[in-house]
Design a protein around this motif. Structure first.
Motif, short mmCIF file in Angstrom:
data_model
loop_
_atom_site.label_atom_id
_atom_site.label_comp_id
_atom_site.label_asym_id
_atom_site.label_seq_id
_atom_site.Cartn_x
_atom_site.Cartn_y
_atom_site.Cartn_z
N TRP A 23 1.50 8.87 -7.41
CA TRP A 23 2.46 7.78 -7.18
C TRP A 23 1.75 6.54 -6.66
O TRP A 23 2.09 5.42 -7.05
N TRP A 27 1.62 2.75 -8.30
CA TRP A 27 1.88 1.52 -7.57
C TRP A 27 0.68 0.57 -7.64
O TRP A 27 0.84 -0.62 -7.88
N LYS A 30 0.11 -1.50 -10.93
CA LYS A 30 1.16 -2.42 -11.38
C LYS A 30 0.75 -3.86 -11.11
O LYS A 30 0.20 -4.18 -10.07
N ARG A 32 1.93 -6.62 -9.76
CA ARG A 32 3.07 -6.97 -8.91
C ARG A 32 3.48 -8.43 -9.09
O ARG A 32 4.66 -8.75 -9.05
N VAL A 77 8.95 -0.92 -7.65
CA VAL A 77 7.55 -1.03 -7.21
C VAL A 77 7.37 -0.41 -5.82
O VAL A 77 6.45 0.38 -5.60
N TYR A 78 8.25 -0.76 -4.89
CA TYR A 78 8.06 -0.25 -3.53
C TYR A 78 8.54 1.19 -3.36
O TYR A 78 8.11 1.88 -2.43
N GLU A 80 7.71 3.47 -5.56
CA GLU A 80 6.49 4.19 -5.91
C GLU A 80 5.52 4.22 -4.73
O GLU A 80 4.89 5.24 -4.46
N LEU A 81 5.40 3.11 -4.01
CA LEU A 81 4.54 3.07 -2.83
C LEU A 81 5.06 4.02 -1.75
O LEU A 81 4.30 4.81 -1.18
#
Length: 150
Positions: A23, A27, A30, A32, A77-78, A80-81
């Motif tokens: 994961w 992230w 990507k 961003r 996005v966040y 996945e982080l």
């Protein structure tokens, strides 16, 4: 259960940590700036959803994502982080495993025509299920240190 080198619980912690690293890599790679400023991730997903063979996917995307593309970009996005950090540290692990499973299933359904992505999402979903039902937070985790979910 007999195992080599580590105990079964330790091997499950390795599996959980590996999933978390997967994961985090998702992230990390990507773009961003593209996702947040130019909307590239959501635009790509809109194109995929718009051509989807299942009407429920097209309708769901149109109603759920298209009205709020910037918000959804940040959520994806966040998420996945957060999933990566939660699984690597073993913090709120069952929640991270369920959320990751749902996100992988969402990706799996959205990208039903892309078999390269299907393999990754199917394997991540399978690992999430195994780690969840085997309670992979019992060893080498903040959950175990704090006595959570035991």
């Amino acid at each position: 259960m007999r195992t080599i080198w580590l105990s079964g619980a330790e091997w499950l912690a390795v599996l959980r940590t590996g999933l978390g690293l997967w994961w985090l890599e998702s992230w990390r790679h990507k773009d961003r700036k593209g996702w947040f400023e130019r909307g590239t991730g959501i635009a790509w997903a809109a194109d995929v959803a718009g051509k989807h063979r299942w009407g429920v996917v097209r309708t769901g995307f149109r109603r759920g994502v298209e009205p709020r593309p910037k918000l959804i970009a940040y959520v994806v996005v966040y998420a996945e982080l957060a999933l990566g950090l939660g699984l690597v540290t073993g913090f709120l692990t069952p929640i991270a495993l369920i959320a990751g499973l749902l996100l992988n299933l969402l990706y799996l359904v959205l990208m039903i025509h892309d078999w390269a992505e299907q393999g990754q999402n199917a394997m991540m979903a399978l690992i999430s299920l195994v780690a969840l039902f085997a309670m992979a937070w019992q060893t080498w985790s903040l959950d175990a240190a704090f006595g959570l979910f035991l």
